[in-house]
Design a protein around this motif. Structure first.
Motif, PDB file in Angstrom:
ATOM      1  N   MET A 187     -37.026 -13.058  15.500  1.00  0.00           N
ATOM      2  CA  MET A 187     -36.560 -14.438  15.426  1.00  0.00           C
ATOM      3  C   MET A 187     -36.055 -14.727  14.021  1.00  0.00           C
ATOM      4  SD  MET A 187     -38.727 -17.896  16.348  1.00  0.00           S
ATOM      5  CE  MET A 187     -39.919 -16.947  17.274  1.00  0.00           C
ATOM      6  N   VAL A 188     -34.796 -15.153  13.908  1.00  0.00           N
ATOM      7  CA  VAL A 188     -34.254 -15.508  12.591  1.00  0.00           C
ATOM      8  C   VAL A 188     -33.591 -16.881  12.712  1.00  0.00           C
ATOM      9  CG1 VAL A 188     -33.856 -13.085  11.993  1.00  0.00           C
ATOM     10  CG2 VAL A 188     -31.991 -14.419  12.975  1.00  0.00           C
ATOM     11  N   HIS A 189     -33.119 -17.365  11.602  1.00  0.00           N
ATOM     12  CA  HIS A 189     -32.362 -18.611  11.640  1.00  0.00           C
ATOM     13  C   HIS A 189     -30.953 -18.356  11.136  1.00  0.00           C
ATOM     14  CE1 HIS A 189     -36.488 -20.051  11.898  1.00  0.00           C
ATOM     15  NE2 HIS A 189     -35.958 -21.043  12.608  1.00  0.00           N
ATOM     16  N   GLY A 190     -30.045 -19.183  11.569  1.00  0.00           N
ATOM     17  CA  GLY A 190     -28.663 -19.017  11.134  1.00  0.00           C
ATOM     18  C   GLY A 190     -27.865 -20.262  11.486  1.00  0.00           C
ATOM     19  N   GLU A 191     -26.601 -20.202  11.129  1.00  0.00           N
ATOM     20  CA  GLU A 191     -25.723 -21.351  11.360  1.00  0.00           C
ATOM     21  C   GLU A 191     -24.960 -21.184  12.664  1.00  0.00           C
ATOM     22  OE1 GLU A 191     -22.719 -22.574   8.551  1.00  0.00           O
ATOM     23  OE2 GLU A 191     -24.243 -22.668   6.982  1.00  0.00           O
ATOM     24  N   LEU A 192     -24.887 -22.267  13.406  1.00  0.00           N
ATOM     25  CA  LEU A 192     -24.086 -22.290  14.616  1.00  0.00           C
ATOM     26  C   LEU A 192     -22.615 -22.238  14.207  1.00  0.00           C
ATOM     27  CD1 LEU A 192     -24.848 -22.474  17.612  1.00  0.00           C
ATOM     28  CD2 LEU A 192     -24.542 -24.948  17.459  1.00  0.00           C
ATOM     29  N   VAL A 250     -26.331 -15.613   7.881  1.00  0.00           N
ATOM     30  CA  VAL A 250     -26.386 -15.318   9.309  1.00  0.00           C
ATOM     31  C   VAL A 250     -25.718 -16.442  10.111  1.00  0.00           C
ATOM     32  CG1 VAL A 250     -27.933 -14.968  11.268  1.00  0.00           C
ATOM     33  CG2 VAL A 250     -28.491 -13.970   9.032  1.00  0.00           C
ATOM     34  N   PHE A 251     -24.867 -16.051  11.040  1.00  0.00           N
ATOM     35  CA  PHE A 251     -24.207 -17.002  11.927  1.00  0.00           C
ATOM     36  C   PHE A 251     -24.425 -16.576  13.377  1.00  0.00           C
ATOM     37  CE2 PHE A 251     -21.973 -17.253   7.945  1.00  0.00           C
ATOM     38  CZ  PHE A 251     -21.679 -18.608   7.794  1.00  0.00           C
ATOM     39  N   ALA A 252     -24.310 -17.535  14.269  1.00  0.00           N
ATOM     40  CA  ALA A 252     -24.351 -17.197  15.698  1.00  0.00           C
ATOM     41  C   ALA A 252     -23.301 -18.000  16.424  1.00  0.00           C
ATOM     42  CB  ALA A 252     -25.729 -17.474  16.279  1.00  0.00           C
ATOM     43  N   GLU A 253     -22.577 -17.296  17.264  1.00  0.00           N
ATOM     44  CA  GLU A 253     -21.513 -17.918  18.044  1.00  0.00           C
ATOM     45  C   GLU A 253     -21.825 -17.752  19.524  1.00  0.00           C
ATOM     46  OE1 GLU A 253     -17.466 -17.862  16.921  1.00  0.00           O
ATOM     47  OE2 GLU A 253     -17.633 -19.424  18.475  1.00  0.00           O
ATOM     48  N   PRO A 254     -22.016 -18.873  20.208  1.00  0.00           N
ATOM     49  CA  PRO A 254     -22.248 -18.749  21.655  1.00  0.00           C
ATOM     50  C   PRO A 254     -21.070 -18.066  22.328  1.00  0.00           C
ATOM     51  CG  PRO A 254     -22.786 -20.966  20.892  1.00  0.00           C
ATOM     52  CD  PRO A 254     -22.103 -20.271  19.743  1.00  0.00           C
ATOM     53  N   VAL A 255     -21.350 -17.187  23.284  1.00  0.00           N
ATOM     54  CA  VAL A 255     -20.266 -16.544  24.025  1.00  0.00           C
ATOM     55  C   VAL A 255     -20.302 -17.060  25.463  1.00  0.00           C
ATOM     56  CG1 VAL A 255     -20.036 -14.449  22.654  1.00  0.00           C
ATOM     57  CG2 VAL A 255     -21.726 -14.518  24.470  1.00  0.00           C
ATOM     58  N   GLY A 256     -19.137 -17.184  26.053  1.00  0.00           N
ATOM     59  CA  GLY A 256     -19.086 -17.616  27.449  1.00  0.00           C
ATOM     60  C   GLY A 256     -19.503 -19.052  27.633  1.00  0.00           C
TER      61      GLY A 256
END
Lengths: 425, 425
Positions: A338-343, A368-374
């Motif tokens: 579990m990490v944290h990041g920017e949407l 760290v970034f995360a991009e929702p897919v779909g």
């Protein structure tokens, strides 16, 4: 038909499952086959490293006292009486004025106490003898790798619960583990439900779709470190379903079913749990997707009733089944890391429940970034294949914006110790 | 003895190796065995998803026009003329005032154009007939999953070069890939050199150590996606070494030797390359560890002469051999994933050469950190096992401090497209 289900919190559901977690047995396998297995015992040094004082260079083993007066103006010459290769041992003990030619890794010859590297010497042939010319002073201990300076006999090098990676394998070899103590893999059975399901080799027919969940789950089982055993499709007959589930339970450590836990007419699983006399731990979880995830226990064995929806099935496995497997294997990090990041983009749709959004994690400029897919419907199928993380969005009445800090569960990470827990009570 | 070697830059060395990169062949394997293999062809949708208009819920398929007047005060009642389970097809066409009970995933019955979920209905038995009571209006298209809304036939879902993960496997199953087109694995031979080397099952003897590099490298080969073939130890005789290397080359796509490339008396590899007539691409690289890494080419096949020092051997494989393997497999990200992050502790020792420091990567509060492991001599052995990244420190005259931004190569990352390149010329 089960319609009055009470959802429990995600972490409560995970904890309920893990009350039935247990560590599996040890087995000894050849080191050659140990890649990616989880160590069931700590790896200890049974000897010092280096095991003896040795030369870390190609050069000459000398008596430091012989070099006291050496300088570029007045180089000294030592007679080379022997050559020792790595793995060899010297036969002679150098006396005053003598040296031994020595290769990297060879044991320090008795009577010598310093190494002079090739690059600082000149070799001279004279009267059938070989001499080495040295033009500076060396002190006792110069350029020696001393016994035990890297590791002492008895040191714990790798803790039990770690996975065998190339570096771990090197240690196993160094310390003579021709057989490696690893955790025996549990066997996880899989039954698919759904009369609409065709097998992968079947032609499409009207009203039918191909069964993808069983293949996906089998992959997830292998990735989690267990052995998948696919039993096929449950037929559309309650009594035969019941017998099939009961018999499968005998052959596996855990049984997963996909589909059949919702409120449809042919969702037999709740009735099967009841007829078995299984202890239903929960049949609804406050999360999306996967709210109908059901887990029951029968004679100490868990039955995971995952949703037939591919996303829900995937998430249900990672949250609930994976940690059970990892604990069985003795891992100290059974949960998803579990990490944290920017949407990385807006996620405008609000939802009263915690959601797990399949996403792609990236690292840019150390962040760290995360991009929702779909996000839209047209991405549902490919999002299965293009995500390596689950973004966790807390339930609430507002959406989320680009730049918001979010919790990210890594699907390919090193695992984690913490259970995901909602912040609000 | 080769002492006048000219070091080349790291990226030049990698580029020299990759001039001999080539893509391997395709093979078709059962979907069940495809985990972690690399796709050699793109996965295309050969039909729409959903393949037909379907119900995403358990409920009732209705004619929306029949519900126009429905309200909680004046619910309407429709006669339920049939039940359709997932995978089933309706036999009748509802007329005005009729509905069909339908399960999640089932094809929309002809004549219906909206789904009403169970939860919003009440079923009533009257005169041997079943009616459903609906208390609000539904519009045509409500709660229908339309054919092709997720994926259109012909869409590329996963590009060639991607690894089969659980989500990819689900797509393969959905689209009927009972045989999966994957890249054939190359075979990488390994020969160890060093008369000091004992095999893993042998008892320690004075002057000897156990061979750990071959096991480590075999693990690295498997992890990179190739098949390791360990030939054993090269004996301490030039002619027999030469024959062994020459014969091994016939059986493999690439040959790795560990050790034997330095300046010691028994470092035969340079002379073997010469006698073979192999084209030596480089025999020194401006980096630590691994400066003596040597790569030669013979009839289009590469011979990697990695250092016998475990750290150097490890790094040499990851930098030079891994990308060759990954390109052979058709990966679009053949190099180690390169990110940036903060150094977590001081690294005071300056060095004129670029160094690769085995490190542990962590993510804290959304930021990437790297902590060198095994900084002192006592950590050399365990650092093999405890690192998951290589911190790259540029050569220079000063050390590095906690908080400095550094380049980090991830050993367990998703791979990368860029070759590491020194900044200064």
């Amino acid at each position: 038909m089960l319609t009055d289900r009470k959802p429990i919190k995600i972490h409560e559901a995970i904890e309920a499952v893990l009350e039935f977690a247990k560590e599996g047995e040890i087995e000894y396998i050849p080191i050659e086959e140990s890649d990616n297995r989880i160590l069931k015992a700590s790896i200890k040094a049974d000897h010092d490293i280096p095991p003896f004082d040795r030369s870390p260079l190609d050069g000459f083993a000398v008596r430091a006292e012989d070099t006291v007066s050496a300088s570029s103006a007045n180089p000294i010459e030592l007679e080379v009486i022997e050559t020792v290769g790595a793995g060899g041992l010297s036969n002679s003990i150098p006396q005053k004025g003598q040296a031994i030619r020595i290769m990297t890794g060879a044991k320090m010859p008795e009577g010598t106490d310093a190494i002079v590297m090739f690059e600082l010497t000149k070799e001279i042939e004279r009267n059938g003898k070989t001499f080495v010319s040295i033009s500076r002073k060396f002190n006792p201990g110069d350029n020696i790798s001393f016994q035990g300076e890297e590791t002492r006999s008895g040191d714990v090098l790798v803790e039990a619960g770690r996975q065998v990676e190339p570096g771990v394998k090197a240690l196993l070899a160094t310390f003579g583990y021709s057989k490696v103590p690893v955790a025996k893999k549990p066997t996880i059975g899989v039954y698919a439900t759904g009369t609409e399901l065709l097998d992968v080799h079947e032609e499409l027919k009207p009203g039918k779709i191909r069964n993808s969940n069983s293949y996906m789950i089998s992959s997830q089982i292998s990735k989690a470190g267990a052995i998948p055993k696919y039993f096929g499709k449950l037929v559309d007959d309650f009594d035969r379903c019941f017998e099939a589930v009961k018999n499968a339970l005998e052959e596996v450590d855990v049984l997963i079913t996909t589909g059949g836990v919702s409120v449809g007419d042919f969702d037999y699983l709740p009735a099967i749990y009841e007829k078995l006399g299984a202890n239903v731990l929960f049949n609804k979880v406050g999360m999306r997707p996967g709210s109908v995830t059901t887990v029951a226990e029968y004679n100490g064995k868990l039955l995971f009733g995952l949703s037939g929806n591919p996303s829900a099935c995937f998430v249900g496995f990672e949250l609930f089944v994976r940690p059970w497997v990892q604990i069985f294997l003795g891992s100290k990090k059974p949960h998803l890391q579990m990490v944290h990041g920017e949407l990385k983009s807006d996620f405008p749709k609000a939802n009263p429940f915690v959601r797990f959004i399949r996403s792609k994690m990236t690292i840019e400029s150390g962040k760290v970034f995360a991009e929702p897919v779909g996000l839209d419907k047209s991405g549902v199928v490919t999002s299965l294949a293009n995500s390596d993380a689950l973004v966790v969005l807390p339930g609430g009445t507002r959406g989320f914006q680009k730049g918001d800090t979010v919790t990210i569960l890594l699907l390919n990470g090193e695992g984690g110790t913490a259970i995901f827990k909602e912040k609000r009570s």
